[in-house]
Design a protein around this motif. Structure first.
Motif, PDB file in Angstrom:
ATOM      1  N   LYS A  47       1.825   5.038  18.301  1.00 27.75           N
ATOM      2  CA  LYS A  47       0.482   4.303  18.019  1.00 27.75           C
ATOM      3  C   LYS A  47       1.024   3.836  16.704  1.00 27.75           C
ATOM      4  O   LYS A  47       0.214   2.671  16.244  1.00 27.75           O
ATOM      5  CB  LYS A  47      -0.462   5.198  18.129  1.00 27.75           C
ATOM      6  CG  LYS A  47      -1.603   5.058  17.312  1.00 27.75           C
ATOM      7  CD  LYS A  47      -2.913   6.196  17.483  1.00 27.75           C
ATOM      8  CE  LYS A  47      -4.112   5.480  17.119  1.00 27.75           C
ATOM      9  NZ  LYS A  47      -5.018   6.712  16.991  1.00 27.75           N
ATOM     10  N   ASN A  48       1.713   4.443  15.851  1.00 24.26           N
ATOM     11  CA  ASN A  48       2.107   3.990  14.321  1.00 24.26           C
ATOM     12  C   ASN A  48       2.444   2.569  14.660  1.00 24.26           C
ATOM     13  O   ASN A  48       2.215   1.573  13.462  1.00 24.26           O
ATOM     14  CB  ASN A  48       3.162   5.017  13.772  1.00 24.26           C
ATOM     15  CG  ASN A  48       2.426   6.114  13.261  1.00 24.26           C
ATOM     16  OD1 ASN A  48       1.177   6.573  12.993  1.00 24.26           O
ATOM     17  ND2 ASN A  48       3.476   7.164  13.108  1.00 24.26           N
ATOM     18  N   PHE A  49       3.431   2.369  15.380  1.00 25.87           N
ATOM     19  CA  PHE A  49       3.734   0.616  15.607  1.00 25.87           C
ATOM     20  C   PHE A  49       2.839  -0.314  16.070  1.00 25.87           C
ATOM     21  O   PHE A  49       2.581  -1.204  15.634  1.00 25.87           O
ATOM     22  CB  PHE A  49       5.135   0.854  16.609  1.00 25.87           C
ATOM     23  CG  PHE A  49       6.296   1.212  15.965  1.00 25.87           C
ATOM     24  CD1 PHE A  49       7.127   0.393  15.288  1.00 25.87           C
ATOM     25  CD2 PHE A  49       6.781   2.414  16.220  1.00 25.87           C
ATOM     26  CE1 PHE A  49       8.434   0.823  14.709  1.00 25.87           C
ATOM     27  CE2 PHE A  49       7.928   3.001  15.602  1.00 25.87           C
ATOM     28  CZ  PHE A  49       8.720   1.932  14.882  1.00 25.87           C
ATOM     29  N   GLU A  50       1.915   0.473  16.931  1.00 31.62           N
ATOM     30  CA  GLU A  50       0.780  -0.514  17.374  1.00 31.62           C
ATOM     31  C   GLU A  50      -0.150  -0.717  16.214  1.00 31.62           C
ATOM     32  O   GLU A  50      -0.628  -1.947  16.239  1.00 31.62           O
ATOM     33  CB  GLU A  50       0.090   0.271  18.572  1.00 31.62           C
ATOM     34  CG  GLU A  50       0.976   0.147  19.606  1.00 31.62           C
ATOM     35  CD  GLU A  50       0.238   1.371  20.892  1.00 31.62           C
ATOM     36  OE1 GLU A  50       0.701   0.916  22.151  1.00 31.62           O
ATOM     37  OE2 GLU A  50      -0.439   1.948  20.428  1.00 31.62           O
ATOM     38  N   MET A  51      -0.385   0.159  15.333  1.00 37.98           N
ATOM     39  CA  MET A  51      -1.296   0.020  14.164  1.00 37.98           C
ATOM     40  C   MET A  51      -0.749  -0.779  13.266  1.00 37.98           C
ATOM     41  O   MET A  51      -1.323  -1.717  12.456  1.00 37.98           O
ATOM     42  CB  MET A  51      -1.668   1.231  13.537  1.00 37.98           C
ATOM     43  CG  MET A  51      -2.628   2.106  14.322  1.00 37.98           C
ATOM     44  SD  MET A  51      -3.063   3.752  13.422  1.00 37.98           S
ATOM     45  CE  MET A  51      -1.807   4.794  13.442  1.00 37.98           C
ATOM     46  N   ALA A 107       1.262  -3.068  13.629  1.00 34.71           N
ATOM     47  CA  ALA A 107       1.193  -4.673  14.345  1.00 34.71           C
ATOM     48  C   ALA A 107      -0.098  -5.177  14.238  1.00 34.71           C
ATOM     49  O   ALA A 107      -0.248  -6.406  13.870  1.00 34.71           O
ATOM     50  CB  ALA A 107       1.658  -4.744  15.956  1.00 34.71           C
ATOM     51  N   ALA A 108      -1.083  -4.443  14.228  1.00 38.48           N
ATOM     52  CA  ALA A 108      -2.370  -4.754  13.962  1.00 38.48           C
ATOM     53  C   ALA A 108      -2.873  -4.788  12.528  1.00 38.48           C
ATOM     54  O   ALA A 108      -4.085  -5.240  12.018  1.00 38.48           O
ATOM     55  CB  ALA A 108      -3.388  -3.712  14.623  1.00 38.48           C
ATOM     56  N   ARG A 109      -1.916  -4.253  11.713  1.00 40.84           N
ATOM     57  CA  ARG A 109      -1.998  -4.062  10.262  1.00 40.84           C
ATOM     58  C   ARG A 109      -3.654  -3.520   9.997  1.00 40.84           C
ATOM     59  O   ARG A 109      -4.123  -3.834   9.120  1.00 40.84           O
ATOM     60  CB  ARG A 109      -2.299  -5.451   9.594  1.00 40.84           C
ATOM     61  CG  ARG A 109      -0.915  -6.513   9.767  1.00 40.84           C
ATOM     62  CD  ARG A 109       0.574  -5.664   9.341  1.00 40.84           C
ATOM     63  NE  ARG A 109       1.528  -6.807   9.512  1.00 40.84           N
ATOM     64  CZ  ARG A 109       2.224  -6.964  10.296  1.00 40.84           C
ATOM     65  NH1 ARG A 109       2.472  -6.156  11.636  1.00 40.84           N
ATOM     66  NH2 ARG A 109       3.157  -7.948  10.267  1.00 40.84           N
ATOM     67  N   SER A 110      -3.705  -2.398  10.766  1.00 39.56           N
ATOM     68  CA  SER A 110      -5.104  -1.642  10.676  1.00 39.56           C
ATOM     69  C   SER A 110      -4.784  -0.266  11.005  1.00 39.56           C
ATOM     70  O   SER A 110      -4.162   0.035  12.213  1.00 39.56           O
ATOM     71  CB  SER A 110      -5.950  -2.441  11.229  1.00 39.56           C
ATOM     72  OG  SER A 110      -7.235  -1.660  11.479  1.00 39.56           O
ATOM     73  N   GLY A 111      -5.468   0.563  10.346  1.00 45.64           N
ATOM     74  CA  GLY A 111      -5.494   2.158  10.843  1.00 45.64           C
ATOM     75  C   GLY A 111      -4.854   3.170   9.922  1.00 45.64           C
ATOM     76  O   GLY A 111      -5.073   2.678   8.748  1.00 45.64           O
ATOM     77  N   TYR A 137      10.795  -6.839   7.140  1.00 45.01           N
ATOM     78  CA  TYR A 137      10.526  -5.607   6.754  1.00 45.01           C
ATOM     79  C   TYR A 137       9.798  -4.884   7.909  1.00 45.01           C
ATOM     80  O   TYR A 137       8.938  -5.285   8.552  1.00 45.01           O
ATOM     81  CB  TYR A 137       9.520  -5.497   5.559  1.00 45.01           C
ATOM     82  CG  TYR A 137       9.402  -4.007   4.974  1.00 45.01           C
ATOM     83  CD1 TYR A 137      10.417  -3.727   3.995  1.00 45.01           C
ATOM     84  CD2 TYR A 137       8.015  -3.417   5.073  1.00 45.01           C
ATOM     85  CE1 TYR A 137       9.950  -2.256   3.528  1.00 45.01           C
ATOM     86  CE2 TYR A 137       7.879  -2.247   4.397  1.00 45.01           C
ATOM     87  CZ  TYR A 137       9.029  -1.523   3.656  1.00 45.01           C
ATOM     88  OH  TYR A 137       8.545  -0.459   3.166  1.00 45.01           O
ATOM     89  N   LEU A 138      10.203  -3.446   8.153  1.00 47.38           N
ATOM     90  CA  LEU A 138       9.821  -2.723   9.302  1.00 47.38           C
ATOM     91  C   LEU A 138       9.988  -1.257   8.944  1.00 47.38           C
ATOM     92  O   LEU A 138      10.727  -0.473   8.992  1.00 47.38           O
ATOM     93  CB  LEU A 138      10.826  -2.921  10.528  1.00 47.38           C
ATOM     94  CG  LEU A 138      10.330  -2.354  11.937  1.00 47.38           C
ATOM     95  CD1 LEU A 138       8.974  -2.500  12.278  1.00 47.38           C
ATOM     96  CD2 LEU A 138      11.311  -2.897  13.031  1.00 47.38           C
ATOM     97  N   TYR A 139       8.509  -0.952   8.806  1.00 39.88           N
ATOM     98  CA  TYR A 139       8.338   0.505   8.068  1.00 39.88           C
ATOM     99  C   TYR A 139       7.053   0.894   8.304  1.00 39.88           C
ATOM    100  O   TYR A 139       6.028   0.555   7.540  1.00 39.88           O
ATOM    101  CB  TYR A 139       8.831   0.434   6.695  1.00 39.88           C
ATOM    102  CG  TYR A 139       8.557   1.858   5.895  1.00 39.88           C
ATOM    103  CD1 TYR A 139       9.439   3.027   6.274  1.00 39.88           C
ATOM    104  CD2 TYR A 139       7.772   1.958   4.789  1.00 39.88           C
ATOM    105  CE1 TYR A 139       9.468   4.218   5.652  1.00 39.88           C
ATOM    106  CE2 TYR A 139       7.556   3.175   4.272  1.00 39.88           C
ATOM    107  CZ  TYR A 139       8.484   4.396   4.562  1.00 39.88           C
ATOM    108  OH  TYR A 139       8.337   5.300   3.816  1.00 39.88           O
ATOM    109  N   THR A 140       6.499   1.485   9.518  1.00 35.66           N
ATOM    110  CA  THR A 140       5.180   1.693   9.973  1.00 35.66           C
ATOM    111  C   THR A 140       4.456   2.456   8.461  1.00 35.66           C
ATOM    112  O   THR A 140       3.198   2.050   8.415  1.00 35.66           O
ATOM    113  CB  THR A 140       5.170   2.235  11.206  1.00 35.66           C
ATOM    114  OG1 THR A 140       5.277   3.700  11.067  1.00 35.66           O
ATOM    115  CG2 THR A 140       5.754   1.482  12.201  1.00 35.66           C
TER     116      THR A 140
END
Length: 659
Positions: free
Chosen positions: A66-70, A72-76, A128-131
């Motif tokens: 879910k952290n990756f999904e959020m 991706a949405a830039r939200s949460g 950059y990839l760091y949830t």
């Protein structure tokens, strides 16, 4: 065919691009070794069918996906505890990739691709990839700092996440020949090149592994900037201002292996997992650059660890506070930490030390870790784990953060997913080659295929190791071929408990080792701990090596105060312990008479099939006279699979006349 061979070779050392320098010895890829081994094949299959699916499921139900999904949405709001939780997905993908390389699985392949898609959508445009930051850049994780990289030298784990991603993406590409994950990794690695280096941002990564990961990408792409950056990160250590007068390892830099430049370091120090990844990265870079100062440093550090800072079952990182190495000879039993990830890292490092030097002592240590302090970290069910690996449990209680029983998952769940990624590639640690020399390092039944002088050669191992020391090696070249077989004679068979004076066998008389070729005694020489047979090999040749497996009593160096007057038990590579279940509900009252003898007994229905040790010892309850009882000792790796209770590795030794 040539491309497939290239990919197989690239799994560890990689020859996707010719290197001017590299490890002088090359491992035989695990994709070229098919196992048929009672001891290991069942574990690898359990890892494939239980551990990897359970790890993916827990990544989903704990919010890691879910952290990756959020992101991706830039939200949460980041919904797990640690900023390095991203790596549990990466490590499980890595293990799944290794598994698919030898056991194709279309369903698993599709699932992994779906996760990679989610990961890719979470990546920012510049790579950059760091949830922990991307989900909500204005309110990042508390460890992350207000801006990118500002806390990297401490606890942000931004580069640690990248390192595990690089390892996983390399494994996935080499297993599937797909670029979907590799391209994500390369985009992130290119961002690191733009960000760090001479004239750019300087940092010593707080948790090493990015160095190893960058080397993996260099081996695949041939892009020298990746190798240069790995070396840059290593060389950055020891230049930050710390309070050198402080005894606090966080304040003086030792916790991070950052208190002095790496080439000046001589002791294994600080957080044990970080240390193993650093020393492995130094070995990789030294092999590829010829840096002799790196090699001199890790040689000294290895001698310090093996001579003063390793437990009898191969565990490292004695101190719970900081999951770290203690001082020389600081190896307490009641508070032993021994993180499973540190054991896995120790295997990585010892393999690399062997590839540099060709000496069997590194494999001796690796074998000790593999059969004892590493696989103890996963339950026989494949879905319960130890983060720490205790040496003693009294009254069902250990101390500090230590676990008296296995858990299905942890808030910090680095160890289960690290186990998932390690086991599928185990067979890649069995064999190695240097020109016309073949090294047989581990005794695991199966078939290895390799090329020697452009001729195909297969080696079939048959054995019942580690329970029996009768080993057979069928050597089959496609045509008669000259080469040298180097078969490791384990230290335990040469009456050496460990390649230092930290532990020793009480009985120093060596049983006779038998080595035959085609049923007849054969002349051989011993080099660096290997029996070497150099000849022209032909179809039908068979080597028979018999390593007598006597039960050995192990004693510790006098500097180990917790082990003074105590004895541990070993047979072959296996360290034994006593557990409550087999010994009347308690083991803290047991003592071994000096003249006690133990016999091995096969128990095919106990703990998935083991050999136990039985012998007459003494039981002493407070206020009562000592009485004779029968001890049943089980392999250390198998403890805590039948509930919670007492366990011990070391037993007080008493005079036979003690009452």
């Amino acid at each position: 065919m040539k491309k497939r061979l290239l990919i197989a070779l690239s799994f560890y050392c990689g020859i996707a691009y010719a290197q001017t320098k590299d490890y002088p010895i090359k491992p035989v890829s695990f994709t070229n070794v098919k196992l048929n081994d009672k001891f290991w094949t069942s574990r690898i299959e359990t890892n494939r069918t239980v551990t990897i699916p359970a790890s993916f499921a827990r990544c989903e139900n704990t919010g890691r996906v879910k952290n990756f999904e959020m992101a991706a949405a830039r939200s949460g709001k980041f919904c797990t505890k640690f900023p390095f939780d991203d790596t549990d997905i990466y490590k499980t993908i890595e293990g799944a990739s290794y598994s698919m390389a030898v056991h194709p699985d279309t369903k698993l392949d599709a699932y992994v691709d779906s996760l990679i898609t989610i990961v890719g959508k979470a990546q920012e445009p510049d790579g950059y990839l760091y949830t922990a930051r991307t989900i909500d850049p204005l309110h990042p994780h508390a460890w992350s700092g207000p801006e990118r990289w500002v806390k990297e030298n401490e606890l942000s784990h931004e580069l640690y996440n990248s390192g595990h991603m690089f390892e996983a993406a390399a494994a996935h590409y080499l297993a599937t020949n797909k670029r979907n994950f590799l391209d994500i990794a390369l985009k992130n690695a290119d961002l690191l090149i733009k960000t760090f280096g001479p004239g750019k941002r300087h940092v010593a990564p707080g948790h090493e592994i990015v160095e190893m990961g960058l080397v993996r990408l260099y081996r695949i792409t041939g892009k020298k900037e990746y190798l240069d950056l790995a070396k840059f990160f290593i060389d950055e250590r020891g230049h930050r201002t710390y309070d050198k007068t402080s005894t606090d390892e966080w304040k003086n830099g030792m916790y991070w292996q950052d208190n002095e430049p790496v080439i000046a370091q001589e002791d294994a120090e600080g957080h044990a997992v970080r240390a193993m990844y650093l020393y492995s990265g130094m070995a990789d870079v030294a092999a590829l650059t010829g840096d002799k100062e790196y090699i001199a440093a890790i040689d000294k550090i290895w001698n310090n660890m093996v001579g003063k800072k390793i437990y009898v079952q191969g565990g490292i990182g004695a101190v719970p506070g900081g999951e770290r190495f203690g001082a020389d000879y600081e190896l307490p039993n009641t508070t032993a930490y021994n993180e499973t990830c540190a054991a896995i890292g120790d295997v990585f490092w010892n393999q690399r030390m062997f590839l540099l030097h060709g000496e069997s002592k590194y494999i001796d240590v690796m074998e000790k870790v593999l059969y004892n302090g590493l696989i103890s970290g996963v339950g026989l069910d494949g879905k319960t784990f130890f983060y720490t690996n205790a040496m003693q449990v009294t009254n069902g209680v250990t101390h500090h953060e230590l676990e008296p029983e296995r858990s299905g998952w942890f808030e910090c769940s680095c160890c289960p997913t690290n186990m998932a990624r390690f086991l599928p590639s185990l067979s890649g640690y069995m064999y190695a080659q240097k020109d016309n020399n073949v090294f047989v390092n581990l005794f695991i039944a199966g078939t290895a295929n390799m090329e020697i002088g452009n001729k195909k050669v297969s080696i079939v191992q048959s054995n019942n190791y580690p329970w029996n020391g009768a080993l057979s090696f069928a050597v089959t070249p496609e045509t008669p071929t000259n080469f040298a077989m180097h078969i490791r004679i384990p230290g335990w068979a040469r009456v050496e408990a460990i390649p230092s004076d930290l532990y020793a066998f009480q009985n120093k008389s060596a049983a006779k080792i038998s080595l035959k070729l085609n049923g007849k005694a054969v002349a051989y020489k011993v080099e660096n701990g290997y029996a070497v047979i150099n000849r022209q090999w032909k179809k039908g040749d068979n080597i028979q090596l018999n390593l007598p497996m006597e039960v050995k009593k192990v004693i510790a160096n006098k500097a180990l105060v917790d082990d003074k007057g105590k004895t541990a038990l070993q047979r072959g590579p296996i360290i034994y312990c006593a557990e409550w279940k087999d010994n009347g509900g308690t083991v803290s009252n047991l003592a071994i008479p000096a003249n006690a003898a133990f016999k091995p007994v096969t128990e095919p229905n106990l703990l998935n099939g083991i050999t136990v040790l039985k012998g007459e010892i003494l039981s002493k309850t407070k206020g009562e006279a000592a009485k004779k009882v029968e001890l049943t000792a089980i392999p250390y790796y198998s403890w805590a699979n039948r509930g919670k209770g007492e366990m011990t590795v070391w037993f007080p030794e008493v005079n036979a006349a003690t009452k």
